[in-house]
Design an enzyme around this catalytic site. Structure first.
Site, short mmCIF file in Angstrom:
data_model
loop_
_atom_site.label_atom_id
_atom_site.label_comp_id
_atom_site.label_asym_id
_atom_site.label_seq_id
_atom_site.Cartn_x
_atom_site.Cartn_y
_atom_site.Cartn_z
N PHE A 179 0.86 -1.19 0.00
CA PHE A 179 0.00 0.00 0.00
C PHE A 179 0.89 1.23 0.00
O PHE A 179 1.87 1.30 0.74
CB PHE A 179 -0.87 -0.04 1.26
N ASP A 228 2.41 -5.92 7.81
CA ASP A 228 1.21 -5.08 7.87
C ASP A 228 0.00 -6.00 7.68
O ASP A 228 -0.12 -6.66 6.65
CB ASP A 228 1.28 -4.00 6.78
N TYR A 240 -10.38 -0.38 11.34
CA TYR A 240 -11.61 0.08 10.69
C TYR A 240 -11.98 -0.77 9.48
O TYR A 240 -13.01 -0.55 8.87
CB TYR A 240 -11.52 1.56 10.28
N LYS A 241 -11.12 -1.73 9.11
CA LYS A 241 -11.45 -2.62 7.99
C LYS A 241 -12.23 -3.82 8.55
O LYS A 241 -13.37 -3.64 8.98
CB LYS A 241 -10.18 -2.99 7.23
N ARG A 298 -12.77 -4.22 -6.88
CA ARG A 298 -12.40 -4.97 -5.69
C ARG A 298 -13.65 -5.27 -4.85
O ARG A 298 -14.45 -4.38 -4.58
CB ARG A 298 -11.41 -4.11 -4.89
C1 LIG Z 1 -5.72 0.69 4.74
C2 LIG Z 1 -4.24 0.62 4.76
C3 LIG Z 1 -3.47 1.68 5.29
C4 LIG Z 1 -4.12 2.93 5.76
O1 LIG Z 1 -3.32 3.67 6.65
P1 LIG Z 1 -3.97 4.81 7.54
O2 LIG Z 1 -2.85 5.48 8.19
O3 LIG Z 1 -4.91 4.11 8.51
O4 LIG Z 1 -4.76 5.71 6.65
C5 LIG Z 1 -2.10 1.51 5.36
N1 LIG Z 1 -1.50 0.39 4.90
C6 LIG Z 1 -2.21 -0.63 4.37
C7 LIG Z 1 -1.50 -1.84 3.88
C8 LIG Z 1 -3.59 -0.53 4.26
O5 LIG Z 1 -4.29 -1.52 3.70
#
Ligand SMILES: *Cc1c(COP(=O)(O)O)cnc(C)c1O
Length: 400
Positions: A117, A188, A213-214, A359
């Site tokens: 990400f 992660d 939050y996911k 997705r």
């Molecule tokens: C959703 C997601 C994030 C989001 O990071 P935030 O700081 O909470 O906005 C980061 N890394 C990955 C791999 C994600 O899927």
């Protein structure tokens, strides 16, 4: 046997919506509203500042981040005292990476994959320039990670499940291979926690981070979590050395001294209202067997993939069928954005990830087979009718 109908009844799901985006923002557990209201009115309202010692049901708001970390720990194979919560995932990535680089000594390469990400990679770039000691970020294709584990790599930083394609890394095998070369590992778990079984302890992972939050359904902006393996904790030097990670925050000592164990990964004042939402969201997970969640996630997502393969020949799966995946199905189409908008207009909520990925997340706690079948039917109709070509579906929103 899990009672999936009873689990679904614990969520607020709007009428007329098939929600295939719980992998991006989980739906509202019904108990959250009352819990947050109680914390606002009875604790913030009446306890006022006394809440730090006596809020959170008498245990004190200040204890909440690590108590809830322990509850998340059960879902990711992490023992008590190895997980704490707070801040955002981007911040937790930064903290983990800074600590891992420190542990890694003289090596200068951070290895990740091109499917990671973007924020994880951006935080690495920012940290590298802040440190200014010649570190570099090396990204390779997800399939090439194992071969890229060389003796100059300091830290392997991966997201276990690719947010775009859903491809899943073998965490135990890669951790073992990395550690055999003296590489510190960061996982992660943004698309893993609450989606499938994770066993950080068995894998021997050094650090892990994730968001709530996911799949954990704690609401927009809910706090992130960070895991540090128990035997490393005393050696970890926090880069974000905030007062609540101090050994004695209320001694107000002008000099920093890291707190005990995982407490040192805390930074500043905890987000009490979001923690109240997280606690109520975690209540839903009590007694849930992650192996059963995984089995049902695969059953639902396989059903969707098979239906789409039959009914929508123009949509190409992002992954070959034999590649291990998380709890999502990703499909490619050059008009992906417009197709997703046409689906949303018909009540099927998925999302789009540039450049061409549609997705769909499969969250077993609330999705049914009937919804999966209905979603396939609606997707087939959008494709067959060409409804997605309507001009209103071409205009991009800020959040896709
Ligand atoms: C959703 C997601 C994030 C989001 O990071 P935030 O700081 O909470 O906005 C980061 N890394 C990955 C791999 C994600 O899927």
């Amino acid at each position: 046997m899990m009672d999936w109908t009873a689990l679904r009844a614990q969520f607020h799901l709007p009428d007329g919506v098939i929600y295939l985006d719980g992998n991006s923002l989980g739906p509202l557990p019904k108990a959250v509203s009352a819990r947050v209201r109680a914390v606002i009115e009875d604790e913030w309202g009446d306890l006022l500042i006394r809440g730090w010692n006596s809020g959170a049901g008498g245990q004190g708001w200040m204890t909440w981040p690590t108590r809830l970390g322990d509850r998340i720990g059960r879902l990711i194979g992490a023992g008590p005292g190895t997980v704490t919560t707070g801040d955002t995932l981007s911040i937790k990535v930064y903290q983990a990476l800074a600590s891992a680089l420190h542990l890694a000594g003289d090596r200068r390469v951070i290895l990740s994959d091109t499917g990671n990400f973007p924020t994880d990679l951006y935080m690495a770039e920012g940290l590298i320039s802040t440190i200014g000691q010649g570190h570099s970020l090396r990204t390779v294709a997800p399939e090439g990670v194992e071969a890229a584990l060389s003796e100059d790599v300091a830290v392997l930083m991966l997201t276990q499940v690719d947010y775009r394609t859903g491809r899943m890394h073998d965490m135990a095998a890669l951790t073992r291979a990395a550690q055999a070369k003296g590489i510190v590992t960061i996982w992660d778990l943004a698309h893993s926690a609450g989606a499938h079984e994770v066993d950080l302890t068995a894998a021997g992972a050094d650090f892990a981070v994730g968001c709530t939050y996911k799949y954990l359904n704690a609401g927009p902006g809910a706090p992130a979590f960070i895991y540090v393996r128990k035997d490393l904790q005393d050696a970890v030097r926090p880069a974000l050395s905030g007062w609540l990670g101090h050994a004695a925050p209320f001694a107000f000592d002008p000099a920093y001294a890291p707190g005990e164990g995982i407490e040192r990964m805390r930074v500043g004042t905890p987000p009490v209202l979001q923690l109240a939402a997280l606690e109520a969201a975690l209540d839903v997970w009590d007694g849930i067997d992650m192996a059963a969640v995984r089995a049902r996630s695969l059953a639902l997502s396989d059903r969707f993939a098979a239906g789409v393969a039959d009914a929508c020949p123009d949509l190409t799966p992002a992954l070959a069928p034999d590649v291990p995946r998380g709890s999502q199905i990703s499909l490619r189409h050059p008009d992906g954005y417009a197709i997703v908008q046409a689906l949303i207009a018909r009540g099927v909520i998925g999302d789009f990830r540039a450049p061409d990925i549609l997705r769909f997340g499969f969250t077993p706690l609330f999705l049914s087979e009937a919804e999966v079948d209905a979603a396939v039917g609606i997707l087939a109709d959008v494709m067959d009718s060409g409804a997605y070509r309507r001009p209103e579906y071409a205009t991009r929103n800020a959040v896709t």
